[in-house]
Every structure is written in C-alpha cells, then in structure tokens.
Motif scaffolding. Structure first.
Motif, PDB file in Angstrom:
ATOM      1  N   ASP A   1     -35.143  18.213  80.790  1.00  0.00           N
ATOM      2  CA  ASP A   1     -34.760  18.896  79.553  1.00  0.00           C
ATOM      3  C   ASP A   1     -34.233  17.858  78.581  1.00  0.00           C
ATOM      4  O   ASP A   1     -33.518  16.936  78.984  1.00  0.00           O
ATOM      5  CB  ASP A   1     -33.681  19.956  79.822  1.00  0.00           C
ATOM      6  CG  ASP A   1     -33.564  20.947  78.682  1.00  0.00           C
ATOM      7  OD1 ASP A   1     -33.091  20.555  77.590  1.00  0.00           O
ATOM      8  OD2 ASP A   1     -33.947  22.122  78.860  1.00  0.00           O
ATOM      9  N   ASP A   2     -34.576  17.995  77.308  1.00  0.00           N
ATOM     10  CA  ASP A   2     -34.133  16.994  76.344  1.00  0.00           C
ATOM     11  C   ASP A   2     -32.689  17.191  75.906  1.00  0.00           C
ATOM     12  O   ASP A   2     -32.115  16.305  75.259  1.00  0.00           O
ATOM     13  CB  ASP A   2     -35.063  16.972  75.121  1.00  0.00           C
ATOM     14  CG  ASP A   2     -35.038  18.277  74.342  1.00  0.00           C
ATOM     15  OD1 ASP A   2     -34.856  19.338  74.980  1.00  0.00           O
ATOM     16  OD2 ASP A   2     -35.211  18.245  73.117  1.00  0.00           O
ATOM     17  N   GLN A   3     -32.077  18.308  76.237  1.00  0.00           N
ATOM     18  CA  GLN A   3     -30.676  18.544  75.900  1.00  0.00           C
ATOM     19  C   GLN A   3     -29.802  18.165  77.096  1.00  0.00           C
ATOM     20  O   GLN A   3     -29.887  18.782  78.163  1.00  0.00           O
ATOM     21  CB  GLN A   3     -30.445  20.001  75.515  1.00  0.00           C
ATOM     22  CG  GLN A   3     -31.227  20.415  74.269  1.00  0.00           C
ATOM     23  CD  GLN A   3     -30.898  21.825  73.841  1.00  0.00           C
ATOM     24  OE1 GLN A   3     -29.740  22.208  73.745  1.00  0.00           O
ATOM     25  NE2 GLN A   3     -31.937  22.621  73.587  1.00  0.00           N
ATOM     26  N   ALA A   4     -28.956  17.168  76.882  1.00  0.00           N
ATOM     27  CA  ALA A   4     -28.167  16.615  77.983  1.00  0.00           C
ATOM     28  C   ALA A   4     -27.273  17.652  78.648  1.00  0.00           C
ATOM     29  O   ALA A   4     -27.129  17.663  79.889  1.00  0.00           O
ATOM     30  CB  ALA A   4     -27.307  15.450  77.477  1.00  0.00           C
ATOM     31  N   MET A   5     -26.661  18.539  77.873  1.00  0.00           N
ATOM     32  CA  MET A   5     -25.754  19.529  78.451  1.00  0.00           C
ATOM     33  C   MET A   5     -26.505  20.516  79.337  1.00  0.00           C
ATOM     34  O   MET A   5     -26.035  20.890  80.410  1.00  0.00           O
ATOM     35  CB  MET A   5     -24.992  20.259  77.344  1.00  0.00           C
ATOM     36  CG  MET A   5     -23.951  19.405  76.645  1.00  0.00           C
ATOM     37  SD  MET A   5     -22.966  20.331  75.436  1.00  0.00           S
ATOM     38  CE  MET A   5     -22.116  21.489  76.505  1.00  0.00           C
ATOM     39  N   ILE A   6     -27.680  20.946  78.881  1.00  0.00           N
ATOM     40  CA  ILE A   6     -28.476  21.865  79.684  1.00  0.00           C
ATOM     41  C   ILE A   6     -28.952  21.173  80.962  1.00  0.00           C
ATOM     42  O   ILE A   6     -28.876  21.737  82.058  1.00  0.00           O
ATOM     43  CB  ILE A   6     -29.678  22.391  78.869  1.00  0.00           C
ATOM     44  CG1 ILE A   6     -29.186  23.307  77.754  1.00  0.00           C
ATOM     45  CG2 ILE A   6     -30.674  23.114  79.780  1.00  0.00           C
ATOM     46  CD1 ILE A   6     -30.292  23.839  76.868  1.00  0.00           C
TER      47      ILE A   6
END
Length: 225
Positions: free
Chosen positions: A13-18
């Motif tokens: 996933d490109d979103q670090a938090m996700i």
C-alpha cells in the motif's frame, strides 16, 4: 502434533499508516506472519519475489506501478507455489473488480472491511478459496450477463466432466460453498473437495471465481437461479 505453518503475507500500500496498520493487525494474529511490505507495485514485485509469501494484500492505486499490473507480473513470475493475491481498495467500482480478477487476483475486499473480515479473508485465500466482498458477487454476475453477453466458445474440456462433476460446476457457479454443495448433492464434504479440484483442473481454471464467470458466460446458470 506439529502446528500448521504460519500464513506468510506481504502488505502492499502506498500509504504508510495503512500499510503499517494492516501489517500490525496481521502480525498479531496466531498463525499469520507478515514477511514483507511494499509502497508501490514495482517494489511489491521485488519483495514478493524475494520472500515468496502465501498471500499478498495488494492496493490498487499506487505510484510507479499500480496494483493490477503488479498482480499480473507477480503471477507471471513463475513462483512455485504462486502467491494468492487479495486486492484491497477504497473504490467500490465494478471496473476494479473485473480488472483485478482478470489480472489473476483470488479475492477483492474494500479497505473499510472489519479487522475480523480482513484476517478471515487472508486465511481463506491462503487455503485456496476465492473471495469477493459481500455484494460484489451479484454485481459481477449481473455485469457479465447484461453487458458482456456474447458468443463464448464452450471449452472442449467440458465434455470430459463426469455428470457429477458437471453438477458440481453448476453449484460452484451458483456461488455455493463446499459444505453447501455437499448438502445439496448428498455427498461427503471431502468428496466435494475432490470433485471441485478435478473440475478446476480439467477446465484449466485458476480458482472458483473463474468457474463462476465461466458458468454464466456459457449459460450453465443464469441470474435468479
């Protein structure tokens, strides 16, 4: 008695938090181990090739290389056994479903699925089951029937199915589980698993999702049945 080996997963996933959240959630589950993470599709191909996981949680929209093309490349890489790809997206859009399944994904879930559903889905896909988010299966079928109805060549291998195997194929296309097929056909669940495996092998189908699509395309089943 030795316990079953852990399900090895890669989170993309490109979103670090996700990415971190999904990884932490899965790592906290018994029998599940996150062996790698990736922030884009190109990195995903590299990580999956290096770690050979059982399951890849794959985002769709990412920079550098999107999840659909990454899925195609991973499944074309010749890894043995090939990982199962579970596509995750915030976009509840039919085009993504069809593109993901066409790319070779074994499952499709929205990111707003509950943690329990996500974990169960990873385990189901690792077992070899195919998975579609609730509500998507019906639209998948309606889409093929209403907008993709066309002349489809019936596979010659269909003639190689025994009468029982053909019945099982129809049940798969209707979306029945192995347990439901066993109950409907009055056979043991283990016998059902054997029939399902033979049907997929004889027809050259990757998984049950492909069997559903085939069943509707060639008219073995129709909406409402």
């Amino acid at each position: 008695m030795s316990s079953a080996p852990a399900v090895r997963a890669v989170v993309v996933d490109d979103q670090a938090m996700i990415r971190a959240g999904f990884s932490a959630l899965l790592d906290a589950q018994p029998g599940v181990e996150v062996v790698g993470q990736a922030a884009d599709g190109e990195e995903a191909v590299e990580v999956v090739t290096a770690t050979t996981p059982d399951v890849v949680l794959m985002d769709v929209r990412m920079p550098v290389l999107d999840g659909l093309e990454a899925t195609r490349r991973i499944l074309a890489a010749g890894l043995d056994p090939a990982p199962r790809v579970l596509v995750l997206t915030t976009f509840d859009v039919d085009d993504y479903v069809f593109s993901a399944l066409q790319a070779g994904a074994s499952g499709f879930l929205l990111k707003d699925a509950t943690p329990e559903v996500l974990v169960d889905s990873v385990r189901a896909v690792a077992r070899g089951d195919s998975l579609l988010a609730p509500g998507i299966t019906r639209r998948l079928i309606e889409h093929f029937v209403s907008t993709r109805r066309r002349a489809v060549d019936v596979p010659a291998a269909l003639a190689d199915l025994t009468p029982r195997e053909r019945e099982v194929l129809v049940c798969i296309a209707r979306g029945l589980s192995n347990q439901e097929i066993a109950a409907e056909l009055f056979i043991a669940e283990q016998t059902t698993k054997t029939h399902v495996s033979r049907v997929l092998t004889k027809l050259g189908l990757r998984d049950r999702v492909q069997a559903v699509v085939l069943g509707y395309e060639i008219g073995l089943v129709s909406p409402g049945r």
